[in-house]
Design a protein around this motif. Structure first.
Motif, PDB file in Angstrom:
ATOM      1  N   PRO A 176       0.828  -1.205   0.000  1.00 21.40           N
ATOM      2  CA  PRO A 176       0.000   0.000   0.000  1.00 21.40           C
ATOM      3  C   PRO A 176       0.863   1.257   0.000  1.00 21.40           C
ATOM      4  CG  PRO A 176       0.021  -1.025   2.170  1.00 21.40           C
ATOM      5  CD  PRO A 176       0.707  -1.982   1.243  1.00 21.40           C
ATOM      6  N   ASN A 177       0.611   2.151  -0.942  1.00 23.96           N
ATOM      7  CA  ASN A 177       1.395   3.391  -1.069  1.00 23.96           C
ATOM      8  C   ASN A 177       2.889   3.119  -1.236  1.00 23.96           C
ATOM      9  OD1 ASN A 177      -0.959   5.017  -0.713  1.00 23.96           O
ATOM     10  ND2 ASN A 177      -0.801   4.682   1.494  1.00 23.96           N
ATOM     11  N   GLY A 178       3.232   1.966  -1.808  1.00 19.56           N
ATOM     12  CA  GLY A 178       4.625   1.623  -2.052  1.00 19.56           C
ATOM     13  C   GLY A 178       5.376   1.109  -0.845  1.00 19.56           C
ATOM     14  N   LYS A 179       4.690   0.955   0.309  1.00 19.93           N
ATOM     15  CA  LYS A 179       5.324   0.452   1.526  1.00 19.93           C
ATOM     16  C   LYS A 179       4.949  -1.018   1.713  1.00 19.93           C
ATOM     17  CE  LYS A 179       6.971   4.516   2.537  1.00 19.93           C
ATOM     18  NZ  LYS A 179       8.426   4.805   2.463  1.00 19.93           N
ATOM     19  N   ARG A 180       5.955  -1.839   1.959  1.00 19.74           N
ATOM     20  CA  ARG A 180       5.710  -3.273   2.047  1.00 19.74           C
ATOM     21  C   ARG A 180       5.104  -3.680   3.391  1.00 19.74           C
ATOM     22  NH1 ARG A 180      11.651  -4.023  -0.348  1.00 19.74           N
ATOM     23  NH2 ARG A 180      11.737  -2.075   0.835  1.00 19.74           N
ATOM     24  N   ARG A 181       4.189  -4.631   3.315  1.00 20.74           N
ATOM     25  CA  ARG A 181       3.550  -5.188   4.502  1.00 20.74           C
ATOM     26  C   ARG A 181       3.374  -6.684   4.295  1.00 20.74           C
ATOM     27  NH1 ARG A 181      -1.773  -2.348   5.910  1.00 20.74           N
ATOM     28  NH2 ARG A 181      -2.580  -3.600   4.172  1.00 20.74           N
ATOM     29  N   VAL A 182       3.858  -7.472   5.241  1.00 14.96           N
ATOM     30  CA  VAL A 182       3.864  -8.930   5.110  1.00 14.96           C
ATOM     31  C   VAL A 182       2.986  -9.546   6.199  1.00 14.96           C
ATOM     32  CG1 VAL A 182       5.281 -11.012   5.091  1.00 14.96           C
ATOM     33  CG2 VAL A 182       6.209  -8.871   4.175  1.00 14.96           C
ATOM     34  N   ASP A 206       9.161  -1.523  10.687  1.00 14.50           N
ATOM     35  CA  ASP A 206       8.836  -0.324  11.463  1.00 14.50           C
ATOM     36  C   ASP A 206       7.720  -0.578  12.461  1.00 14.50           C
ATOM     37  OD1 ASP A 206      10.707   1.459  10.258  1.00 14.50           O
ATOM     38  OD2 ASP A 206       9.444   1.505   8.475  1.00 14.50           O
ATOM     39  N   TYR A 207       6.853  -1.528  12.165  1.00 12.78           N
ATOM     40  CA  TYR A 207       5.794  -1.891  13.107  1.00 12.78           C
ATOM     41  C   TYR A 207       5.411  -3.345  12.899  1.00 12.78           C
ATOM     42  CZ  TYR A 207       2.617  -1.401   9.105  1.00 12.78           C
ATOM     43  OH  TYR A 207       2.015  -1.539   7.880  1.00 12.78           O
ATOM     44  N   ILE A 208       4.863  -3.936  13.947  1.00 13.66           N
ATOM     45  CA  ILE A 208       4.404  -5.325  13.907  1.00 13.66           C
ATOM     46  C   ILE A 208       3.036  -5.368  14.565  1.00 13.66           C
ATOM     47  CG2 ILE A 208       4.947  -7.728  14.444  1.00 13.66           C
ATOM     48  CD1 ILE A 208       7.853  -6.542  15.167  1.00 13.66           C
ATOM     49  N   GLN A 214      -8.530 -17.930  19.278  1.00 13.43           N
ATOM     50  CA  GLN A 214      -8.504 -19.381  19.410  1.00 13.43           C
ATOM     51  C   GLN A 214      -8.505 -20.069  18.050  1.00 13.43           C
ATOM     52  OE1 GLN A 214     -11.926 -20.012  21.955  1.00 13.43           O
ATOM     53  NE2 GLN A 214     -10.694 -19.836  23.816  1.00 13.43           N
ATOM     54  N   ALA A 215      -8.934 -19.341  17.011  1.00 12.67           N
ATOM     55  CA  ALA A 215      -9.023 -19.935  15.674  1.00 12.67           C
ATOM     56  C   ALA A 215      -7.813 -19.662  14.796  1.00 12.67           C
ATOM     57  CB  ALA A 215     -10.283 -19.423  14.965  1.00 12.67           C
ATOM     58  N   ASP A 216      -7.081 -18.588  15.045  1.00  9.81           N
ATOM     59  CA  ASP A 216      -5.985 -18.217  14.154  1.00  9.81           C
ATOM     60  C   ASP A 216      -4.989 -17.339  14.901  1.00  9.81           C
ATOM     61  OD1 ASP A 216      -4.511 -18.092  11.850  1.00  9.81           O
ATOM     62  OD2 ASP A 216      -5.855 -16.725  10.781  1.00  9.81           O
ATOM     63  N   LYS A 217      -3.789 -17.262  14.351  1.00 10.01           N
ATOM     64  CA  LYS A 217      -2.756 -16.395  14.917  1.00 10.01           C
ATOM     65  C   LYS A 217      -1.791 -16.012  13.800  1.00 10.01           C
ATOM     66  CE  LYS A 217      -0.312 -20.465  16.786  1.00 10.01           C
ATOM     67  NZ  LYS A 217      -1.371 -21.443  16.491  1.00 10.01           N
ATOM     68  N   PHE A 218      -1.520 -14.707  13.678  1.00  6.25           N
ATOM     69  CA  PHE A 218      -0.598 -14.226  12.659  1.00  6.25           C
ATOM     70  C   PHE A 218      -0.198 -12.803  13.010  1.00  6.25           C
ATOM     71  CE2 PHE A 218      -4.844 -13.063  11.308  1.00  6.25           C
ATOM     72  CZ  PHE A 218      -4.712 -11.768  10.827  1.00  6.25           C
ATOM     73  N   CYS A 219       0.742 -12.270  12.256  1.00  5.42           N
ATOM     74  CA  CYS A 219       1.137 -10.875  12.448  1.00  5.42           C
ATOM     75  C   CYS A 219       1.305 -10.211  11.087  1.00  5.42           C
ATOM     76  CB  CYS A 219       2.414 -10.752  13.281  1.00  5.42           C
ATOM     77  SG  CYS A 219       3.933 -11.267  12.455  1.00  5.42           S
ATOM     78  N   GLU A 220       1.302  -8.884  11.110  1.00  2.67           N
ATOM     79  CA  GLU A 220       1.599  -8.070   9.944  1.00  2.67           C
ATOM     80  C   GLU A 220       2.844  -7.265  10.238  1.00  2.67           C
ATOM     81  OE1 GLU A 220      -2.929  -7.265   8.273  1.00  2.67           O
ATOM     82  OE2 GLU A 220      -1.856  -5.697   9.356  1.00  2.67           O
ATOM     83  N   VAL A 221       3.846  -7.407   9.402  1.00  8.02           N
ATOM     84  CA  VAL A 221       5.120  -6.689   9.561  1.00  8.02           C
ATOM     85  C   VAL A 221       5.219  -5.669   8.451  1.00  8.02           C
ATOM     86  CG1 VAL A 221       7.619  -6.923   9.757  1.00  8.02           C
ATOM     87  CG2 VAL A 221       6.137  -8.802  10.516  1.00  8.02           C
ATOM     88  N   GLY A 222       5.360  -4.382   8.795  1.00  6.87           N
ATOM     89  CA  GLY A 222       5.316  -3.360   7.778  1.00  6.87           C
ATOM     90  C   GLY A 222       6.379  -2.287   7.928  1.00  6.87           C
ATOM     91  N   GLU A 223       6.556  -1.536   6.846  1.00  3.92           N
ATOM     92  CA  GLU A 223       7.473  -0.385   6.829  1.00  3.92           C
ATOM     93  C   GLU A 223       6.682   0.896   6.611  1.00  3.92           C
ATOM     94  OE1 GLU A 223      10.200  -0.469   3.551  1.00  3.92           O
ATOM     95  OE2 GLU A 223       8.672  -1.024   2.105  1.00  3.92           O
ATOM     96  N   ARG A 224       7.270   2.033   7.005  1.00  5.03           N
ATOM     97  CA  ARG A 224       6.630   3.329   6.813  1.00  5.03           C
ATOM     98  C   ARG A 224       7.405   4.143   5.813  1.00  5.03           C
ATOM     99  NH1 ARG A 224       5.575   2.714  12.423  1.00  5.03           N
ATOM    100  NH2 ARG A 224       3.334   2.618  12.753  1.00  5.03           N
TER     101      ARG A 224
END
Length: 224
Positions: A176-182, A206-208, A214-224
């Motif tokens: 989004p807006n050229g900033k990567r998010r995984v 830059d942020y996590i 109980q059904a799922d677990k994940f994270c989003e790792v992104g840059e600004r």
């Protein structure tokens, strides 16, 4: 945690639930040869088939002259892990919270700490902190059969971390807006400021954002 070369003694916490939901501690030693910078990734040194992920909330008690309160079995939690001039945020939902109310109320000046642990064969568990925040708010919600308590808070002024991590269990990479998010698995040792790599993409975390139910677990790792 500081890593160095050579043999390391790793303390294990043997978990058991008492009448107040507190986890009792024992100790076991495992000799491992580790090396690295800034942290010990002891998880990668253990056989994957033995690992079972567990999460718990710890409310610290030192500022109230009490011991820490460890609460396992939180039904969900979410958080934003940031550093520098930005605040981190933690929110956790405690089901059937009636039994904890007095203990939680006694730790109003504490901090909320989210810990991830691994339960190994034989019931031995080791936990490590993911992030923490001040204990700012507790919201009770009374259901027909039990009371649910949502606790939350913010923390500012955390320093940036150094080092690098390879993200695992990648579900999606967006820009989004050229900033990567995984979107990926939760990495116990990843902290804001570290360099991350995912599917040939490399950038600073830059942020996590964490999402655990109980059904799922994940994270989003992104840059600004």
């Amino acid at each position: 945690m500081t890593a160095g070369a050579g043999a390391a003694e790793i303390g294990m916490t043997a978990a058991g639930i008492g009448s107040r939901g507190l986890e009792a501690a024992g100790h076991a030693s495992v000799d491992l040869s580790v090396s690295g910078v800034g942290f010990q990734d002891w998880v990668s040194l253990l056989p994957p088939v033995q690992l079972q992920e567990v999460y718990r909330l710890v409310i610290t008690g030192a500022k109230d002259g009490m011991s820490d309160l460890a609460i396992g079995g939180i039904s969900s939690w979410q958080a934003t892990n940031q550093a520098g001039g930005r605040s981190s945020y933690v929110q956790a939902v405690i089901p059937a919270a009636d039994r904890y109310l007095a203990d939680i109320d006694a730790r109003q000046n504490g901090e909320l700490v989210i810990e991830k642990g691994y339960r190994l064969a034989g019931g031995v568990t080791r936990h490590e902190e993911i992030l923490r925040a001040k204990f700012d708010m507790a919201r009770p919600d009374q259901g027909r059969r039990s009371l649910t308590l949502t606790v939350s808070g913010y923390m500012r002024g955390k320093p940036l971390s150094s080092g690098s991590r390879t993200l695992t269990g990648v579900r999606m990479i967006s820009k989004p807006n050229g900033k990567r998010r995984v979107t990926c698995d939760i990495d116990l040792f990843l902290q804001p400021g570290m360099t991350v790599t995912a599917l040939n993409e490399t950038f600073r975390a830059d942020y996590i954002n964490y999402y655990v139910t109980q059904a799922d677990k994940f994270c989003e790792v992104g840059e600004r």
